[in-house]
Design a protein around this motif. Structure first.
Motif, PDB file in Angstrom:
ATOM      1  N   UNK A  92       0.829  -1.204   0.000  1.00  0.00           N
ATOM      2  CA  UNK A  92       0.000   0.000   0.000  1.00  0.00           C
ATOM      3  C   UNK A  92       0.865   1.256   0.000  1.00  0.00           C
ATOM      4  N   UNK A  93       1.940   1.235   0.759  1.00  0.00           N
ATOM      5  CA  UNK A  93       2.842   2.391   0.796  1.00  0.00           C
ATOM      6  C   UNK A  93       3.406   2.689  -0.584  1.00  0.00           C
ATOM      7  N   UNK A  94       3.861   1.661  -1.272  1.00  0.00           N
ATOM      8  CA  UNK A  94       4.394   1.863  -2.609  1.00  0.00           C
ATOM      9  C   UNK A  94       3.357   2.396  -3.566  1.00  0.00           C
ATOM     10  N   UNK A  95       2.125   1.927  -3.422  1.00  0.00           N
ATOM     11  CA  UNK A  95       1.040   2.366  -4.316  1.00  0.00           C
ATOM     12  C   UNK A  95       0.772   3.866  -4.190  1.00  0.00           C
ATOM     13  N   UNK A  96       0.836   4.374  -2.961  1.00  0.00           N
ATOM     14  CA  UNK A  96       0.552   5.807  -2.752  1.00  0.00           C
ATOM     15  C   UNK A  96       1.836   6.631  -2.695  1.00  0.00           C
ATOM     16  N   UNK A  97       2.929   6.046  -3.199  1.00  0.00           N
ATOM     17  CA  UNK A  97       4.211   6.741  -3.353  1.00  0.00           C
ATOM     18  C   UNK A  97       4.832   7.149  -2.023  1.00  0.00           C
ATOM     19  N   UNK A  98       4.659   6.288  -1.026  1.00  0.00           N
ATOM     20  CA  UNK A  98       5.376   6.449   0.242  1.00  0.00           C
ATOM     21  C   UNK A  98       6.590   5.526   0.228  1.00  0.00           C
ATOM     22  N   UNK A  99       7.650   5.995   0.825  1.00  0.00           N
ATOM     23  CA  UNK A  99       8.900   5.215   0.838  1.00  0.00           C
ATOM     24  C   UNK A  99       9.191   4.587   2.193  1.00  0.00           C
ATOM     25  N   UNK A 100       8.368   4.881   3.190  1.00  0.00           N
ATOM     26  CA  UNK A 100       8.610   4.355   4.527  1.00  0.00           C
ATOM     27  C   UNK A 100       7.275   4.030   5.179  1.00  0.00           C
ATOM     28  N   UNK A 101       7.318   3.162   6.172  1.00  0.00           N
ATOM     29  CA  UNK A 101       6.147   2.809   6.965  1.00  0.00           C
ATOM     30  C   UNK A 101       6.511   2.949   8.437  1.00  0.00           C
ATOM     31  N   UNK A 102       5.666   3.635   9.181  1.00  0.00           N
ATOM     32  CA  UNK A 102       5.904   3.804  10.624  1.00  0.00           C
ATOM     33  C   UNK A 102       4.709   3.263  11.402  1.00  0.00           C
ATOM     34  N   UNK A 103       5.000   2.476  12.402  1.00  0.00           N
ATOM     35  CA  UNK A 103       3.952   1.907  13.252  1.00  0.00           C
ATOM     36  C   UNK A 103       3.880   2.712  14.541  1.00  0.00           C
ATOM     37  N   UNK A 104       2.685   3.188  14.880  1.00  0.00           N
ATOM     38  CA  UNK A 104       2.525   3.947  16.124  1.00  0.00           C
ATOM     39  C   UNK A 104       2.035   3.067  17.264  1.00  0.00           C
ATOM     40  N   UNK A 105       0.961   2.344  17.045  1.00  0.00           N
ATOM     41  CA  UNK A 105       0.387   1.567  18.146  1.00  0.00           C
ATOM     42  C   UNK A 105      -0.061   0.204  17.636  1.00  0.00           C
ATOM     43  N   UNK A 106       0.253  -0.826  18.394  1.00  0.00           N
ATOM     44  CA  UNK A 106      -0.248  -2.172  18.126  1.00  0.00           C
ATOM     45  C   UNK A 106      -1.058  -2.596  19.346  1.00  0.00           C
ATOM     46  N   UNK A 107      -2.283  -3.053  19.114  1.00  0.00           N
ATOM     47  CA  UNK A 107      -3.170  -3.361  20.236  1.00  0.00           C
ATOM     48  C   UNK A 107      -2.585  -4.424  21.155  1.00  0.00           C
ATOM     49  N   UNK A 108      -1.877  -5.390  20.579  1.00  0.00           N
ATOM     50  CA  UNK A 108      -1.132  -6.371  21.381  1.00  0.00           C
ATOM     51  C   UNK A 108       0.318  -5.893  21.430  1.00  0.00           C
ATOM     52  N   UNK A 109       0.751  -5.208  22.492  1.00  0.00           N
ATOM     53  CA  UNK A 109       2.078  -4.565  22.519  1.00  0.00           C
ATOM     54  C   UNK A 109       3.227  -5.516  22.220  1.00  0.00           C
ATOM     55  N   UNK A 110       3.081  -6.774  22.582  1.00  0.00           N
ATOM     56  CA  UNK A 110       4.170  -7.728  22.351  1.00  0.00           C
ATOM     57  C   UNK A 110       4.390  -8.015  20.864  1.00  0.00           C
ATOM     58  N   UNK A 111       3.427  -7.633  20.003  1.00  0.00           N
ATOM     59  CA  UNK A 111       3.565  -7.871  18.563  1.00  0.00           C
ATOM     60  C   UNK A 111       4.116  -6.657  17.820  1.00  0.00           C
ATOM     61  N   UNK A 112       4.306  -5.554  18.552  1.00  0.00           N
ATOM     62  CA  UNK A 112       4.793  -4.350  17.880  1.00  0.00           C
ATOM     63  C   UNK A 112       6.198  -4.547  17.316  1.00  0.00           C
ATOM     64  N   UNK A 113       7.099  -5.061  18.118  1.00  0.00           N
ATOM     65  CA  UNK A 113       8.483  -5.226  17.663  1.00  0.00           C
ATOM     66  C   UNK A 113       8.592  -6.250  16.536  1.00  0.00           C
ATOM     67  N   UNK A 114       7.915  -7.409  16.610  1.00  0.00           N
ATOM     68  CA  UNK A 114       7.945  -8.324  15.464  1.00  0.00           C
ATOM     69  C   UNK A 114       7.420  -7.675  14.180  1.00  0.00           C
TER      70      UNK A 114
END
Length: 391
Positions: free
Chosen positions: A359-381
């Motif tokens: 999706x990022x490539x489609x809208x011409x974004x070069x990076x993806x940033x994650x702010x919040x994951x509902x299960x915190x232990x899955x954020x780093x993976x």
């Protein structure tokens, strides 16, 4: 109570789910040669909506099926060459132009409507038709103004008139320009061999029920009625003659009807991994989505922010024929921001990362940033998988 033939075929829940995915163009090789217009013909209706986060919903629908098709190409496919028109179906939808005759029942119903919420001054309707005839395609603003005040609902008389003409079928929306409808006379915009074809109500309803069944693959009476917002009794009146066949589906608890072509071969092929618009026809009917995928989803754009559970425009993630999570996206410059991510399990991490990067490539974004994951232990993976996928 209408009596229907007894079903002779029982589908498992998994068989029904796969039939649905194939009918919706999300299982099997995509028809890239037919492109966006092929997607529109297959679905029969692509819903429009004002919200634009990654892109507008009518762009997200072909993207979900074809991959990163150019957004300009999507608009061009819809609006050039008299291949489509906009009208009221499931909601405001882009529809294949060949279906114009079969909305005659709805145009007649609008013409026979005894009252309207907006009063119309004498001569206003005739004036917009005359102006369109003289000047060609115009927006409501160009016709004399879309609003009387800044309130969204306070339409001008010219806007009321042209929208009424649209409902009656005398005027057609031929494109969206900066999200504004561009209107033209139907006699110019609709091919002549379709314009004057006025089938009776039963013929129209039979066609739309058949089309809904084909686009859904398999559905209940309520599913089929909802696709073009028909009444249940309208479906009942024609479904026996629609060509759809009665089936039972494990766990559905109510009668269902299937496209006979969908039953001829076992659905096989590649599953799409993608973000889905909440207005995508695969999931636009929430009760059906819960029944088929066991996935509860609600659009929260109009929910006060403190009460949102998954975010403003949470997009379900489809992978392996399942809905495995959801992402609430945003864009900041060349960065796609996953403001909130919900994952069904750790197994969903690679699929969600893949969907975000594509999706990022489609809208011409070069990076993806994650702010919040509902299960915190899955954020780093997830962050690690995104870094690996981005390369």
């Amino acid at each position: 109570m209408t009596s229907f033939p007894r079903p002779t075929l029982e589908l498992s829940a998994d068989e029904a789910r796969r039939i649905v995915l194939r009918a919706q163009g999300l299982l099997g090789a995509p028809d890239r040669r037919a492109g966006v217009r092929g997607v529109l013909r297959r679905l029969g209706a692509v819903q429009l909506d004002t919200i634009s986060v990654l892109a507008r919903s009518h762009e997200l629908v072909p993207y979900a099926r074809l991959g990163p098709v150019g957004r300009t190409a999507v608009e061009r496919a819809y609006w050039t060459g008299a291949h489509a028109f906009e009208y009221w179906a499931h909601a405001a939808c882009i529809l294949p132009i060949e279906e114009w005759p079969y909305f005659a029942f709805r145009r007649r119903a609008y013409r026979n409507r005894p009252h309207w919420n907006h009063e119309l001054p004498d001569g206003a309707y005739e004036q917009v038709v005359k102006q369109l005839r003289a000047e060609g395609p115009l927006t409501a603003t160009e016709l004399g103004g879309a609003k009387r005040t800044n309130e969204w609902w306070d339409w001008s008389s010219s806007k009321v008139a042209v929208e009424r003409a649209l409902m009656y079928g005398e005027v057609v929306c031929v494109e969206r320009r900066g999200w504004k409808r561009v209107y033209d006379l139907a006699e110019r915009a609709v091919p002549a061999h379709l314009l004057h074809d006025e089938p009776d109500d039963a013929t129209c309803l039979r066609r739309l029920v058949r089309l809904a069944g084909r686009s859904l693959g398999v559905g209940t009476r309520a599913d089929i009625a909802d696709y073009h917002r028909l009444k249940g009794e309208q479906v009942d009146a024609v479904i026996a003659d629609s060509g759809l066949v009665p089936v039972t589906v494990e766990g559905w608890g109510r009668p269902a009807w299937a496209d006979p072509a969908a039953l001829e071969t076992v659905p096989r092929g590649r599953h799409r991994t993608t973000l889905l618009s909440p207005f995508d026809s695969l999931i636009w009917e929430r009760a059906r989505t819960e029944r088929i995928f066991g996935f509860v989803h609600r659009l929260e754009a109009y929910v006060p922010k403190p009460k949102r559970v998954y975010g403003y425009f949470a997009m379900p993630v489809l992978a392996g024929g399942r809905l495995v999570g959801r992402v609430d996206p945003a864009r900041e410059g060349r960065t796609l921001v996953a403001r909130q991510v919900a994952l069904d399990s750790a197994r969903a991490v690679p699929a969600v990362a893949q969907a975000l990067v594509e999706a990022a490539g489609w809208v011409e974004c070069t990076d993806v940033r994650v702010e919040r994951v509902d299960a915190p232990e899955l954020r780093e993976p997830l962050v690690r998988e995104l870094a690996r996928t981005l390369g």
